[in-house]
Design a protein around this motif. Structure first.
Motif, short mmCIF file in Angstrom:
data_model
loop_
_atom_site.label_atom_id
_atom_site.label_comp_id
_atom_site.label_asym_id
_atom_site.label_seq_id
_atom_site.Cartn_x
_atom_site.Cartn_y
_atom_site.Cartn_z
N ARG A 104 41.25 43.12 40.69
CA ARG A 104 41.22 41.91 41.51
C ARG A 104 40.38 40.83 40.84
O ARG A 104 40.77 39.67 40.78
CB ARG A 104 40.65 42.24 42.89
N ARG A 105 39.24 41.22 40.29
CA ARG A 105 38.36 40.23 39.64
C ARG A 105 38.97 39.68 38.36
O ARG A 105 38.84 38.49 38.07
CB ARG A 105 37.00 40.85 39.37
N SER A 110 42.14 39.39 37.76
CA SER A 110 43.25 38.52 38.16
C SER A 110 42.75 37.17 38.67
O SER A 110 43.45 36.17 38.55
CB SER A 110 44.08 39.19 39.26
N ALA A 111 41.57 37.16 39.25
CA ALA A 111 41.04 35.91 39.81
C ALA A 111 40.52 34.96 38.73
O ALA A 111 40.42 33.76 38.96
CB ALA A 111 39.92 36.22 40.80
N ASP A 112 40.22 35.47 37.55
CA ASP A 112 39.66 34.65 36.47
C ASP A 112 40.80 34.09 35.62
O ASP A 112 41.40 34.80 34.83
CB ASP A 112 38.70 35.48 35.62
N GLU A 113 41.09 32.82 35.78
CA GLU A 113 42.20 32.18 35.07
C GLU A 113 42.03 32.21 33.56
O GLU A 113 43.00 32.25 32.82
CB GLU A 113 42.36 30.72 35.54
N SER A 114 40.80 32.20 33.07
CA SER A 114 40.59 32.20 31.63
C SER A 114 41.04 33.50 30.98
O SER A 114 41.34 33.53 29.79
CB SER A 114 39.11 31.94 31.31
N LEU A 115 41.11 34.58 31.75
CA LEU A 115 41.54 35.86 31.20
C LEU A 115 43.06 36.02 31.20
O LEU A 115 43.58 36.92 30.55
CB LEU A 115 40.91 37.01 31.98
N MET A 134 44.55 42.47 24.29
CA MET A 134 44.37 43.17 25.56
C MET A 134 45.74 43.54 26.07
O MET A 134 46.66 42.73 26.00
CB MET A 134 43.68 42.27 26.60
N PRO A 135 45.91 44.76 26.58
CA PRO A 135 47.22 45.10 27.15
C PRO A 135 47.56 44.18 28.31
O PRO A 135 46.67 43.74 29.05
CB PRO A 135 47.03 46.54 27.65
N LYS A 136 48.81 43.88 28.45
CA LYS A 136 49.26 43.00 29.52
C LYS A 136 48.89 43.61 30.87
O LYS A 136 49.07 44.80 31.11
CB LYS A 136 50.77 42.81 29.44
N LEU A 137 48.36 42.78 31.74
CA LEU A 137 47.95 43.22 33.07
C LEU A 137 48.58 42.29 34.10
O LEU A 137 48.35 41.09 34.08
CB LEU A 137 46.42 43.20 33.21
N ARG A 138 49.41 42.87 34.96
CA ARG A 138 50.03 42.06 36.01
C ARG A 138 48.95 41.56 36.96
O ARG A 138 47.87 42.12 37.07
CB ARG A 138 51.03 42.91 36.79
N ARG A 139 49.28 40.53 37.69
CA ARG A 139 48.34 39.99 38.69
C ARG A 139 48.16 41.01 39.81
O ARG A 139 49.04 41.78 40.13
CB ARG A 139 48.85 38.67 39.23
N TYR A 140 47.00 40.99 40.41
CA TYR A 140 46.64 41.91 41.49
C TYR A 140 47.58 41.75 42.68
O TYR A 140 47.86 42.70 43.40
CB TYR A 140 45.19 41.66 41.89
#
Length: 158
Positions: free
Chosen positions: A87-88, A90-95, A103-109
């Protein structure tokens, strides 16, 4: 400095194998056979027995397509801690735009929240509830108002 030892029978650990025997201390132990009780450990100690049982919630993460690298992180830190990390992140737009970092692709929370919402809708449909009833239950219990057409589409996929 001298310490005086007491002869009172005090047992710090649980007494699983009967009452403690006042056998003395060190070399001053009473004669006789040594008790075969062990150190109150399980008989099946070993690294192979220290695997925690698999949490069925990790299957949800696999089903939504979380990359294997992130699944390993989730299994390492635990499911609830992983949800907070995810969740954190996903909340950080810079990441979201890694700028060339690996970094492996991570879908949004939100994808996980939608997945759980859809499972809830499917469970209500399995109970025989109608589209309007399900839409009201989702709005009341999940605080997410959905159009009845969207609810019907999710129910049909089941």
């Amino acid at each position: 400095m001298r310490e005086k030892r007491t002869t009172a029978r005090e047992v710090a650990q649980g007494d699983l194998f009967g009452p403690a025997v006042d056998a003395g201390v060190g070399a001053r132990q009473a004669p006789g056979p040594s008790p075969g009780a062990g150190g109150e450990y399980l008989d099946m100690c070993g690294t192979q027995n220290f695997c925690p049982p698999s949490d069925p919630r990790f299957e949800d993460l696999r089903r939504i397509g979380l990359p294997r690298a992130w699944l390993m992180v989730a299994e390492t830190v635990g499911f609830d801690a992983w949800l907070e990390v995810w969740r954190r992140l996903s909340a950080d737009e810079s990441l979201l735009h890694d700028g060339g970092q690996r970094m492996p692709k991570l879908r949004r929370y939100d994808a996980y929240l939608r997945f759980q919402r859809n499972r809830y809708i499917e469970a209500l449909a399995d109970r025989g509830m109608g589209v309007a009833q399900v839409a009201r239950a989702v709005a009341r219990n999940l605080r997410e108002p959905l159009d009845e057409k969207h609810v019907a589409k999710i129910m049909r996929r089941r």
